[in-house]
Structure formats: structure tokens, C-alpha cells
Scaffold this motif. Structure first.
Motif, PDB file in Angstrom:
ATOM      1  N   ASP A  86       0.840  -1.195   0.000  1.00 19.86           N
ATOM      2  CA  ASP A  86       0.000   0.000   0.000  1.00 19.86           C
ATOM      3  C   ASP A  86       0.874   1.243   0.000  1.00 19.86           C
ATOM      4  O   ASP A  86       1.956   1.270   0.584  1.00 19.86           O
ATOM      5  CB  ASP A  86      -0.903   0.036   1.235  1.00 19.86           C
ATOM      6  N   HIS A  87       0.382   2.273  -0.652  1.00 15.80           N
ATOM      7  CA  HIS A  87       1.133   3.526  -0.737  1.00 15.80           C
ATOM      8  C   HIS A  87       0.228   4.658  -0.268  1.00 15.80           C
ATOM      9  O   HIS A  87      -0.860   4.856  -0.794  1.00 15.80           O
ATOM     10  CB  HIS A  87       1.584   3.764  -2.178  1.00 15.80           C
ATOM     11  N   ASP A  88       0.665   5.384   0.736  1.00 17.03           N
ATOM     12  CA  ASP A  88      -0.120   6.488   1.275  1.00 17.03           C
ATOM     13  C   ASP A  88       0.499   7.828   0.920  1.00 17.03           C
ATOM     14  O   ASP A  88       0.238   8.836   1.570  1.00 17.03           O
ATOM     15  CB  ASP A  88      -0.230   6.365   2.806  1.00 17.03           C
ATOM     16  N   GLY A  89       1.318   7.866  -0.105  1.00 25.79           N
ATOM     17  CA  GLY A  89       2.021   9.094  -0.481  1.00 25.79           C
ATOM     18  C   GLY A  89       1.231   9.920  -1.468  1.00 25.79           C
ATOM     19  O   GLY A  89       0.019   9.813  -1.616  1.00 25.79           O
ATOM     20  N   GLU A  90       1.952  10.744  -2.176  1.00 20.69           N
ATOM     21  CA  GLU A  90       1.357  11.671  -3.124  1.00 20.69           C
ATOM     22  C   GLU A  90       2.023  11.486  -4.478  1.00 20.69           C
ATOM     23  O   GLU A  90       3.230  11.260  -4.560  1.00 20.69           O
ATOM     24  CB  GLU A  90       1.588  13.101  -2.627  1.00 20.69           C
ATOM     25  N   LEU A  91       1.250  11.574  -5.540  1.00 15.83           N
ATOM     26  CA  LEU A  91       1.760  11.436  -6.884  1.00 15.83           C
ATOM     27  C   LEU A  91       1.644  12.777  -7.584  1.00 15.83           C
ATOM     28  O   LEU A  91       0.582  13.394  -7.602  1.00 15.83           O
ATOM     29  CB  LEU A  91       0.967  10.377  -7.655  1.00 15.83           C
ATOM     30  N   THR A  92       2.748  13.249  -8.119  1.00 15.36           N
ATOM     31  CA  THR A  92       2.732  14.497  -8.874  1.00 15.36           C
ATOM     32  C   THR A  92       3.512  14.297 -10.170  1.00 15.36           C
ATOM     33  O   THR A  92       4.386  13.438 -10.260  1.00 15.36           O
ATOM     34  CB  THR A  92       3.382  15.644  -8.088  1.00 15.36           C
ATOM     35  N   PHE A  93       3.176  15.080 -11.173  1.00 21.61           N
ATOM     36  CA  PHE A  93       3.933  15.076 -12.422  1.00 21.61           C
ATOM     37  C   PHE A  93       3.807  16.457 -13.044  1.00 21.61           C
ATOM     38  O   PHE A  93       2.885  17.206 -12.766  1.00 21.61           O
ATOM     39  CB  PHE A  93       3.443  13.983 -13.375  1.00 21.61           C
ATOM     40  N   GLU A  94       4.766  16.768 -13.875  1.00 19.72           N
ATOM     41  CA  GLU A  94       4.761  18.056 -14.545  1.00 19.72           C
ATOM     42  C   GLU A  94       4.571  17.833 -16.034  1.00 19.72           C
ATOM     43  O   GLU A  94       5.109  16.895 -16.608  1.00 19.72           O
ATOM     44  CB  GLU A  94       6.078  18.777 -14.290  1.00 19.72           C
ATOM     45  N   SER A  95       3.788  18.698 -16.643  1.00 22.18           N
ATOM     46  CA  SER A  95       3.545  18.621 -18.072  1.00 22.18           C
ATOM     47  C   SER A  95       3.461  20.035 -18.619  1.00 22.18           C
ATOM     48  O   SER A  95       2.945  20.937 -17.965  1.00 22.18           O
ATOM     49  CB  SER A  95       2.249  17.866 -18.347  1.00 22.18           C
ATOM     50  N   GLU A  96       3.961  20.189 -19.815  1.00 21.38           N
ATOM     51  CA  GLU A  96       3.878  21.504 -20.466  1.00 21.38           C
ATOM     52  C   GLU A  96       2.538  21.693 -21.164  1.00 21.38           C
ATOM     53  O   GLU A  96       2.234  22.770 -21.635  1.00 21.38           O
ATOM     54  CB  GLU A  96       5.022  21.655 -21.475  1.00 21.38           C
ATOM     55  N   LEU A  97       1.727  20.645 -21.192  1.00 19.54           N
ATOM     56  CA  LEU A  97       0.432  20.716 -21.845  1.00 19.54           C
ATOM     57  C   LEU A  97      -0.618  21.265 -20.881  1.00 19.54           C
ATOM     58  O   LEU A  97      -0.562  21.027 -19.677  1.00 19.54           O
ATOM     59  CB  LEU A  97      -0.004  19.339 -22.331  1.00 19.54           C
ATOM     60  N   SER A  98      -1.589  21.980 -21.441  1.00 23.58           N
ATOM     61  CA  SER A  98      -2.682  22.498 -20.617  1.00 23.58           C
ATOM     62  C   SER A  98      -3.679  21.380 -20.348  1.00 23.58           C
ATOM     63  O   SER A  98      -3.650  20.320 -20.979  1.00 23.58           O
ATOM     64  CB  SER A  98      -3.387  23.644 -21.348  1.00 23.58           C
ATOM     65  N   THR A  99      -4.565  21.628 -19.420  1.00 26.70           N
ATOM     66  CA  THR A  99      -5.600  20.649 -19.098  1.00 26.70           C
ATOM     67  C   THR A  99      -6.453  20.353 -20.331  1.00 26.70           C
ATOM     68  O   THR A  99      -6.778  19.191 -20.607  1.00 26.70           O
ATOM     69  CB  THR A  99      -6.490  21.161 -17.949  1.00 26.70           C
ATOM     70  N   ALA A 100      -6.789  21.366 -21.090  1.00 28.32           N
ATOM     71  CA  ALA A 100      -7.602  21.180 -22.294  1.00 28.32           C
ATOM     72  C   ALA A 100      -6.881  20.292 -23.306  1.00 28.32           C
ATOM     73  O   ALA A 100      -7.499  19.428 -23.944  1.00 28.32           O
ATOM     74  CB  ALA A 100      -7.936  22.530 -22.915  1.00 28.32           C
ATOM     75  N   GLU A 101      -5.573  20.471 -23.448  1.00 31.44           N
ATOM     76  CA  GLU A 101      -4.806  19.642 -24.378  1.00 31.44           C
ATOM     77  C   GLU A 101      -4.754  18.186 -23.909  1.00 31.44           C
ATOM     78  O   GLU A 101      -4.858  17.254 -24.713  1.00 31.44           O
ATOM     79  CB  GLU A 101      -3.388  20.191 -24.547  1.00 31.44           C
ATOM     80  N   LEU A 102      -4.602  18.002 -22.611  1.00 34.05           N
ATOM     81  CA  LEU A 102      -4.577  16.643 -22.069  1.00 34.05           C
ATOM     82  C   LEU A 102      -5.928  15.954 -22.255  1.00 34.05           C
ATOM     83  O   LEU A 102      -5.991  14.777 -22.614  1.00 34.05           O
ATOM     84  CB  LEU A 102      -4.183  16.672 -20.594  1.00 34.05           C
TER      85      LEU A 102
END
Length: 58
Positions: A30-46
Motif C-alpha cells: 500500500d502507498h499512502d504518499g502523493e503522486l505528482t507530475f509536470e507537463s507543459e500541456l494544458s488541461t484542455a490539451e490533455l
């Protein structure tokens, strides 16, 4: 006896040796951490890319 039949007496009084069975622990990793990532794309593009991927599946 016909095809697919079985002797019910063979199904009674079966012994199991549960001590040699390796059980699966579902919460072992089990993992109780946090997941983050960076993207140069906007939410609309994703969202647009997601829509394209869903269209490709059909």
C-alpha cells in the motif's frame, strides 16, 4: 456413470494442508504518499489527447 459424473464419496472428508500455502497479502505494498507530475500541456490539451485515445479504442 455418465460423462461428467463423479463419485460423491471422494468429495467428502478431504484433508487440506494449509500450512504450506503461501498466502497473498493484498496490503503489503500500500502507498499512502502523493503522486505528482509536470507537463507543459494544458488541461484542455490533455483532455483532448484522452478523447483521441478513447476514439482510437473504438
Amino acid at each position: 456413470m455418465g460423462f461428467g459424473s463423479y463419485d460423491e464419496s471422494e468429495q467428502q472428508h478431504q484433508q487440506r494442508d494449509d500450512e504450506d500455502v503461501d498466502a497473498v497479502t493484498v496490503h503489503e505494498n500500500d502507498h499512502d504518499g502523493e503522486l505528482t507530475f509536470e507537463s507543459e500541456l494544458s488541461t484542455a490539451e490533455l483532455v483532448s489527447q484522452l478523447g483521441s485515445m478513447k476514439d482510437d479504442e473504438e
